[in-house]
Enzyme design. Structure first.
Site, PDB file in Angstrom:
ATOM      1  N   ARG A  15       0.832  -1.199   0.000  1.00 45.64           N
ATOM      2  CA  ARG A  15       0.000   0.000   0.000  1.00 45.64           C
ATOM      3  C   ARG A  15       0.872   1.256   0.000  1.00 45.64           C
ATOM      4  NH1 ARG A  15      -1.354   2.508   4.905  1.00 45.64           N
ATOM      5  NH2 ARG A  15      -0.254   1.666   6.713  1.00 45.64           N
ATOM      6  N   ASN A  25       7.881   1.399   0.110  1.00 43.77           N
ATOM      7  CA  ASN A  25       7.785   0.291  -0.836  1.00 43.77           C
ATOM      8  C   ASN A  25       8.485   0.558  -2.162  1.00 43.77           C
ATOM      9  OD1 ASN A  25       6.359  -1.738   0.652  1.00 43.77           O
ATOM     10  ND2 ASN A  25       4.534  -0.454   0.516  1.00 43.77           N
ATOM     11  N   ARG A  75      -6.204  -2.215  -5.838  1.00 45.65           N
ATOM     12  CA  ARG A  75      -6.810  -2.535  -4.553  1.00 45.65           C
ATOM     13  C   ARG A  75      -7.743  -1.411  -4.104  1.00 45.65           C
ATOM     14  NH1 ARG A  75      -3.343  -3.205   0.915  1.00 45.65           N
ATOM     15  NH2 ARG A  75      -1.821  -4.053  -0.573  1.00 45.65           N
ATOM     16  N   GLN A 107       5.760 -10.203   1.709  1.00 49.11           N
ATOM     17  CA  GLN A 107       5.740  -8.789   2.057  1.00 49.11           C
ATOM     18  C   GLN A 107       6.983  -8.090   1.500  1.00 49.11           C
ATOM     19  OE1 GLN A 107       3.148  -8.501   6.032  1.00 49.11           O
ATOM     20  NE2 GLN A 107       5.222  -9.231   6.419  1.00 49.11           N
ATOM     21  N   ARG A 164      11.835 -18.959  34.917  1.00 51.20           N
ATOM     22  CA  ARG A 164      13.022 -18.474  34.229  1.00 51.20           C
ATOM     23  C   ARG A 164      14.176 -19.468  34.375  1.00 51.20           C
ATOM     24  NH1 ARG A 164      14.985 -12.915  36.336  1.00 51.20           N
ATOM     25  NH2 ARG A 164      12.821 -12.435  35.751  1.00 51.20           N
TER      26      ARG A 164
END
Length: 235
Positions: A15, A25, A75, A107, A164
């Site tokens: 986007r 991007n 889109r 991505q 732990r």
């Protein structure tokens, strides 16, 4: 073997809006737009039949086409908001593109993932007969040594003291999603609306290929690592 009848689609969601790194991007990183590194990896992967970029941004779509990706639709703006879940973008792509058997979500903020990672994750699904696989990397910071801060800045353990390990060497390895590769069978994805269920396999990637760009520092680190890949005298 998993059924591969139909198209294996690589979907790259990109986007236009980005608060951490504006315009990231298509920002130049080591001589190429950031998204180009992911497009190239997808096109080089043997398992991928189509590479499609999903975006509402005309400039991103233009760059995507220039680097060899398909942009068969734009889109909708309502699927390009900060709060839009990634799965909605994926399901929208499946509505637009009939005949997809496998969805491979890549991505663009993971530019260090290689074609070999995509192929290996897909092969893992095939070999195990699994409906989904996502990439992970070994967590560098373990929750046993994480803390909250109280209102007066005092440390408060995130996990109970008794849980732990006494030494870091005794702590079991933990893994975190690195955002690089998400694979799922399309019919299963429509039903579950998630890449992550108890059926999902993990494909482990090394940290040097697991940088996920969210901040200017992430971008600088990725650029340094990508430049190391370039031939001597490259960009």
């Amino acid at each position: 073997m998993a059924d591969r009848a139909g198209t294996v689609l690589a979907l790259i969601p990109a986007r236009g809006g980005s608060k951490g790194v504006p315009g990231k991007n298509i920002k130049e990183v080591a001589g190429k737009p950031l998204i180009a590194w992911t497009i190239e990896a997808a096109r080089q992967a043997r398992c991928i039949d189509r590479v499609v970029v999903s975006s509402e941004d005309a400039a991103i779509l233009q760059v995507a086409r220039a680097w060899g990706a398909e942009t068969p639709y734009e889109r909708p703006a309502e699927l390009a908001r900060d709060e839009t879940p990634s799965i909605d973008v994926v399901l929208h792509a499946l509505q637009q593109l009939p005949g997809v058997a496998w969805m491979v979500l890549l991505q663009p903020t993971s530019p260090l993932r290689a074609a070999e990672d995509i192929d290996a994750a897909f092969a893992l699904c095939q070999a195990k007969g699994a409906p989904a696989c996502v990439s992970v990397t070994e967590a560098g910071t373990l929750p046993w040594w994480m803390f909250h801060l109280s209102a007066d800045a005092r440390l408060r353990a995130f996990l109970p003291q008794q849980d732990r390990p006494q030494r870091r060497q005794d702590a079991p390895p933990l893994y975190a999603l690195n955002g690089a590769v998400y694979i799922a069978r399309a019919d299963w994805l429509r039903r579950t609306r998630s890449f992550l269920t108890d059926e999902t396999l993990a494909y482990v990637m090394p940290p040097e290929r697991s940088v996920d760009i969210d901040t200017p520092l992430d971008l600088a680190v990725a650029a340094c690592l990508l430049r190391e890949r370039l031939p001597r005298g490259g960009a």
